[in-house]
Scaffold this active site. Structure first.
Site, PDB file in Angstrom:
ATOM      1  CB  THR A  44      -0.942   0.015   1.238  1.00  0.00           C
ATOM      2  OG1 THR A  44      -1.620  -1.225   1.300  1.00  0.00           O
ATOM      3  CG2 THR A  44      -1.951   1.119   1.190  1.00  0.00           C
ATOM      4  CG  ASP A  73      -6.699  -1.625   4.877  1.00  0.00           C
ATOM      5  OD1 ASP A  73      -6.117  -2.605   4.366  1.00  0.00           O
ATOM      6  OD2 ASP A  73      -6.151  -0.522   5.018  1.00  0.00           O
ATOM      7  NE  ARG A  96      -7.401  -9.091   1.500  1.00  0.00           N
ATOM      8  CZ  ARG A  96      -6.613  -8.039   1.728  1.00  0.00           C
ATOM      9  NH1 ARG A  96      -6.253  -7.237   0.742  1.00  0.00           N
ATOM     10  NH2 ARG A  96      -6.178  -7.791   2.938  1.00  0.00           N
ATOM     11  CB  VAL A  97     -12.267  -6.013  -1.001  1.00  0.00           C
ATOM     12  CG1 VAL A  97     -12.119  -4.511  -0.773  1.00  0.00           C
ATOM     13  CG2 VAL A  97     -12.753  -6.287  -2.423  1.00  0.00           C
ATOM     14  N   GLY A 128      -0.964  -1.884   6.038  1.00  0.00           N
ATOM     15  CA  GLY A 128      -0.779  -3.041   6.914  1.00  0.00           C
ATOM     16  C   GLY A 128      -1.764  -4.136   6.573  1.00  0.00           C
ATOM     17  CG  HIS A 129      -3.322  -8.488   8.223  1.00  0.00           C
ATOM     18  ND1 HIS A 129      -4.007  -9.066   9.262  1.00  0.00           N
ATOM     19  CD2 HIS A 129      -3.595  -9.248   7.136  1.00  0.00           C
ATOM     20  CE1 HIS A 129      -4.655 -10.134   8.824  1.00  0.00           C
ATOM     21  NE2 HIS A 129      -4.404 -10.261   7.537  1.00  0.00           N
ATOM     22  N   GLY A 130      -4.809  -5.825   6.039  1.00  0.00           N
ATOM     23  CA  GLY A 130      -6.126  -5.233   5.813  1.00  0.00           C
ATOM     24  C   GLY A 130      -7.218  -5.769   6.708  1.00  0.00           C
TER      25      GLY A 130
END
Ligand code: GLY
Length: 297
Positions: free
Chosen positions: A167, A198, A195-196, A218-220
């Site tokens: 990101t 954040d 997959r979507v 970071g980890h969505g």
């Protein structure tokens, strides 16, 4: 009013061989975004320009640098105007070089907030957005990494904190006192098709003239669980920008074992960049002075 532009190039364990290019990339993006503010441009224009700069740079994953389980690029982006709370997003788009500008078009030319997948691509065609071959969005580096790490759990639980790109984003405060944010991503390597995370959701970024602007990385799935952008802004009602960021990321780590980072600017121009991964390339310009680093500020 002092104008401010802050960018990040993703929170992850940036390897030494990519460190200089990542820092150079965020410095360029910050300067380009700040030049918009300096000539009296809007925060919205500035964050779009800064994020486009990083979308065009192959060192960042918003260039399509992460592939899903089918080895395809699916890009997500979001932009938000703190003056009106208008926002636009696209998710799972392909063949688009600058998803952040498509997200802005969703905000400005439709009555919706998000278009996804085929619908987003159809909309892009209808407004004359240039389409590019998907392969031009895939780097040699990512193709090799994707072949090495082929399952989603590896991508999320191990690869994310060690090797996965993540990101890009920008926040800005302009001379009229308006804030804005923008975020763009290729998501997590080996994500399921469709997959979507954040980034395109009004959660991986938020902007409100009354509270400030945030862009997360970071980890969505973790960011979504704790609604990180709003959590940071709500903590800023009581705490400094740096404390609000640190406390929110700490909460995400404690509560859902998620790692990440964020940048923030307050309505009065205070700003911060911090993270809980090994590194995050960030840069900021304020009073014509450029700040940057790979360590938390
Ligand atoms: N933070 C980007 C993603 O999880 O998709």
């Amino acid at each position: 009013m002092s104008v401010v532009l802050v960018v990040h190039g993703g929170a992850w364990a940036i390897p030494d061989e990519l460190a200089k290019a990542s820092v150079d990339g965020v410095k360029t993006a910050a300067r380009e975004g700040f030049s918009v503010l300096k000539r009296g441009g809007s925060a919205l224009d500035a964050v779009e320009v800064a994020v486009r700069s990083m979308e065009d740079n192959t060192v960042f994953n918003a260039h399509g640098g992460t592939l899903n389980t089918d080895g395809e690029v699916e890009l997500d982006a979001f932009i938000m105007d703190g003056q009106t709370l208008a926002s636009g997003a696209v998710s799972s788009v392909k063949n688009i070089a600058n998803p952040v500008s498509l997200a802005r078009a969703v905000m400005e030319k439709t009555s919706h907030m998000m278009l996804t997948s085929r619908g987003a691509n159809l909309f892009a065609e209808s407004i004359g957005t240039a389409m590019i071959p998907t392969e031009t969005l895939v780097t040699e580096y990512e193709r090799k990494e994707w072949k090495k790490h082929k399952d989603y759990m590896t991508g999320v639980m191990e690869d994310f904190s060690t090797r996965a790109h993540d990101t890009v984003g920008a926040v800005a405060l302009d001379s009229a006192g308006n804030v804005a944010c923008a975020t763009s991503t290729g998501g997590i390597r080996n994500k399921m098709v469709g997959r979507v995370g954040d980034s395109p959701i009004i959660c991986g970024g938020y902007a409100d003239n009354f509270s400030g602007a945030v862009s997360c990385t970071g980890h969505g799935e973790s960011i979504l669980k704790v609604t990180l952008a709003r959590l940071i802004l709500s903590k800023m009602e009581q705490k400094s920008v740096t404390e609000a960021l640190q406390m929110s990321l700490q909460h995400m780590g404690d509560r859902v074992q998620g790692a990440g980072g964020a940048i923030v600017v307050s309505p009065s121009g205070h700003w911060a960049a911090t993270f809980t991964t090994e590194r995050m390339a960030w840069a900021a310009v304020e009073h014509d002075v450029l700040w940057y680093g790979l360590e938390p500020l």
